[in-house]
Design an enzyme around this catalytic site. Structure first.
Site, PDB file in Angstrom:
ATOM      1  N   TYR A 260       0.863  -1.216  -0.154  1.00 54.08           N
ATOM      2  CA  TYR A 260       0.157  -0.136  -0.031  1.00 54.08           C
ATOM      3  C   TYR A 260       0.786   1.218  -0.161  1.00 54.08           C
ATOM      4  CZ  TYR A 260       0.945   1.095   4.990  1.00 54.08           C
ATOM      5  OH  TYR A 260       1.657   1.313   6.192  1.00 54.08           O
TER       6      TYR A 260
ATOM      7  N   ARG B  33       8.422   3.911  -4.424  1.00 58.09           N
ATOM      8  CA  ARG B  33       8.492   2.966  -3.482  1.00 58.09           C
ATOM      9  C   ARG B  33       7.371   1.707  -3.722  1.00 58.09           C
ATOM     10  NH1 ARG B  33       7.510   5.420   2.483  1.00 58.09           N
ATOM     11  NH2 ARG B  33       5.399   5.731   1.574  1.00 58.09           N
TER      12      ARG B  33
ATOM     13  N   ARG C  90      -7.496 -20.499  -1.355  1.00 56.57           N
ATOM     14  CA  ARG C  90      -6.802 -20.177  -0.338  1.00 56.57           C
ATOM     15  C   ARG C  90      -5.483 -21.255  -0.649  1.00 56.57           C
ATOM     16  NH1 ARG C  90      -4.778 -21.429   4.791  1.00 56.57           N
ATOM     17  NH2 ARG C  90      -3.988 -19.512   5.856  1.00 56.57           N
TER      18      ARG C  90
ATOM     19  N   HIS D 142      -1.136 -21.236   0.225  1.00 61.00           N
ATOM     20  CA  HIS D 142       0.286 -20.410   0.472  1.00 61.00           C
ATOM     21  C   HIS D 142       0.779 -19.879  -0.735  1.00 61.00           C
ATOM     22  CE1 HIS D 142      -0.766 -21.251   4.458  1.00 61.00           C
ATOM     23  NE2 HIS D 142      -0.055 -20.603   5.007  1.00 61.00           N
TER      24      HIS D 142
ATOM     25  N   LYS E 123       6.763  -1.836   1.907  1.00 63.75           N
ATOM     26  CA  LYS E 123       5.213  -1.278   2.626  1.00 63.75           C
ATOM     27  C   LYS E 123       4.301  -2.329   2.286  1.00 63.75           C
ATOM     28  CE  LYS E 123       3.231   3.174   3.259  1.00 63.75           C
ATOM     29  NZ  LYS E 123       3.240   3.195   4.479  1.00 63.75           N
TER      30      LYS E 123
ATOM     31  N   GLU F  76      12.262   2.561  14.264  1.00 62.25           N
ATOM     32  CA  GLU F  76      11.333   3.451  13.802  1.00 62.25           C
ATOM     33  C   GLU F  76      10.081   3.491  14.502  1.00 62.25           C
ATOM     34  OE1 GLU F  76      10.047   2.739   9.654  1.00 62.25           O
ATOM     35  OE2 GLU F  76       9.970   0.737  10.136  1.00 62.25           O
TER      36      GLU F  76
ATOM     37  N   LEU G  40      11.257   1.209   7.219  1.00 66.67           N
ATOM     38  CA  LEU G  40      10.642   1.778   5.992  1.00 66.67           C
ATOM     39  C   LEU G  40      11.268   3.123   5.588  1.00 66.67           C
ATOM     40  CD1 LEU G  40       8.111   1.154   3.897  1.00 66.67           C
ATOM     41  CD2 LEU G  40       7.146   3.009   5.025  1.00 66.67           C
TER      42      LEU G  40
HETATM   43  N1  PLP Z   1       7.672   3.894   9.216  1.00 64.85           N
HETATM   44  C1  PLP Z   1       6.451   3.087   9.060  1.00 64.85           C
HETATM   45  C2  PLP Z   1       6.507   2.017   9.558  1.00 64.85           C
HETATM   46  C3  PLP Z   1       5.396   3.542   8.195  1.00 64.85           C
HETATM   47  O1  PLP Z   1       4.287   2.802   8.380  1.00 64.85           O
HETATM   48  C4  PLP Z   1       5.519   4.993   7.740  1.00 64.85           C
HETATM   49  C5  PLP Z   1       4.227   5.450   6.989  1.00 64.85           C
HETATM   50  O2  PLP Z   1       3.045   4.928   7.312  1.00 64.85           O
HETATM   51  C6  PLP Z   1       6.365   5.683   7.857  1.00 64.85           C
HETATM   52  C7  PLP Z   1       7.542   5.159   8.355  1.00 64.85           C
HETATM   53  C8  PLP Z   1       6.551   6.851   7.261  1.00 64.85           C
HETATM   54  O3  PLP Z   1       6.575   6.892   5.812  1.00 64.85           O
HETATM   55  P1  PLP Z   1       5.932   8.264   5.129  1.00 64.85           P
HETATM   56  O4  PLP Z   1       7.043   9.189   5.436  1.00 64.85           O
HETATM   57  O5  PLP Z   1       6.173   7.621   3.622  1.00 64.85           O
HETATM   58  O6  PLP Z   1       4.760   8.222   5.262  1.00 64.85           O
END
Ligand code: PLP
Length: 283
Positions: A33, A52, A100, A102, A147, A180, A205
């Site tokens: 997403y 991304r 379903r 895997h 993501k 993070e 991320l």
């Molecule tokens: N880290 C994580 C785990 C996230 O889910 C997000 C955004 O949803 C971010 C960092 C920040 O990413 P962005 O600046 O692209 O929103």
């Protein structure tokens, strides 16, 4: 104006929009997403989000998803149909629906969903007064660079923050280093005014806001380094802040109840926040 969603090729009233019960996003979190901010009717940093997205799709080997050009048309059309001037667009692409099993199904094709809603940027009060975070163990999988919609560990972490009365939970690896937030990237400013955020690898991320802010930091000539930092270092930092598409740049003034510096947003964080907001509004 009633809300409209894009689902797998058609625009539908939001409340009727649905995907198949055997969609692999639903059963396996087998999808990716993006969340785009909309400011003044335009998508902020659209190209970085799409880059991304392509990377996430590639890493999960989801093939045959819509290309950037048609996707751009859909994103804009959903923004238009929902009358969103300021808000967010949510885009999700899963591997599709199939009985379903895997392993990748042979017959499935990616299913794309796009929704949009109006929302205000974070309450300016949060920017003026700062927010608090707690720290929690990072219990996520080892590919947080993708993501993916598999967010249950992030959901549990954010809920812990809510229950502690904090805005966010900063996740900590087994060596005591902050990776993070559950939906944000983490930053500190050191005693000698160096702006620090964790380098990217599979553990975090690569936030689009992170990338946009690094660009601003370099352009404006601040000192910057990508490295890990521990919870202890963050608590003794001169300033701390977090970034994300929906939070912009928000000053962190307390970690686990310990006040950062004198407990008010730092000057560098304030400047970077103002520069980022200008970038989002005009970019
Ligand atoms: N880290 C994580 C785990 C996230 O889910 C997000 C955004 O949803 C971010 C960092 C920040 O990413 P962005 O600046 O692209 O929103």
């Amino acid at each position: 104006m009633s809300r409209i969603a894009y689902v797998d090729g058609s625009y539908r009233p939001h409340r009727e929009a649905a995907v198949h019960i055997e969609d692999r996003g639903y059963q396996f979190a087998d999808g990716v997403y993006e969340v785009f901010a909309v400011r003044g009717g335009h998508l902020v940093d659209e190209a970085l989000h799409l880059q991304r997205l392509r990377r996430s799709l590639r890493e999960l080997k989801i093939e045959g998803a819509m290309g950037d050009a048609p996707l751009g048309v859909v994103l804009r059309e959903v923004v238009r149909r929902n009358g969103v001037d300021n808000g967010i667009v949510y885009l999700q692409i899963t591997r599709g629906a199939a009985p379903r099993d895997h392993a990748f199904p042979r017959e499935a094709r990616p299913v794309t969903v796009v929704t949009a809603r109006r929302s205000r940027p974070p309450n300016p009060k949060l920017g003026e007064e700062g927010i608090s975070v707690i720290t929690i163990p990072d219990i996520r999988w080892q590919r947080c660079d993708i993501k993916s919609v598999a967010l249950v560990a992030n959901v549990l972490g954010k809920q812990r923050a809510r229950e502690a009365g904090a805005y966010e939970a900063w996740q900590v690896d087994t060596l005591g280093r902050i990776t993070e937030g559950t939906s944000t990237n983490a930053w500190i400013v050191t005693g000698d005014n160096q702006v620090v955020t964790r380098f990217i690898d599979h553990a975090i991320l690569n936030g689009v806001t992170r990338l946009a802010l690094i660009d601003i930091i370099r352009r404006e000539g601040y000192r910057f380094v990508e490295r890990t930092f521990t919870v202890a270092e963050a608590k003794f930092a001169r300033e701390a802040f977090l970034t994300s598409t929906t939070s912009d740049v928000l000053p962190v003034v307390s970690i686990d109840g310990d006040t950062i510096a004198d407990g008010v947003p730092g000057p560098l964080t304030r400047k970077l926040r103002a520069s980022y907001i200008a970038h989002a509004e005009n970019g």
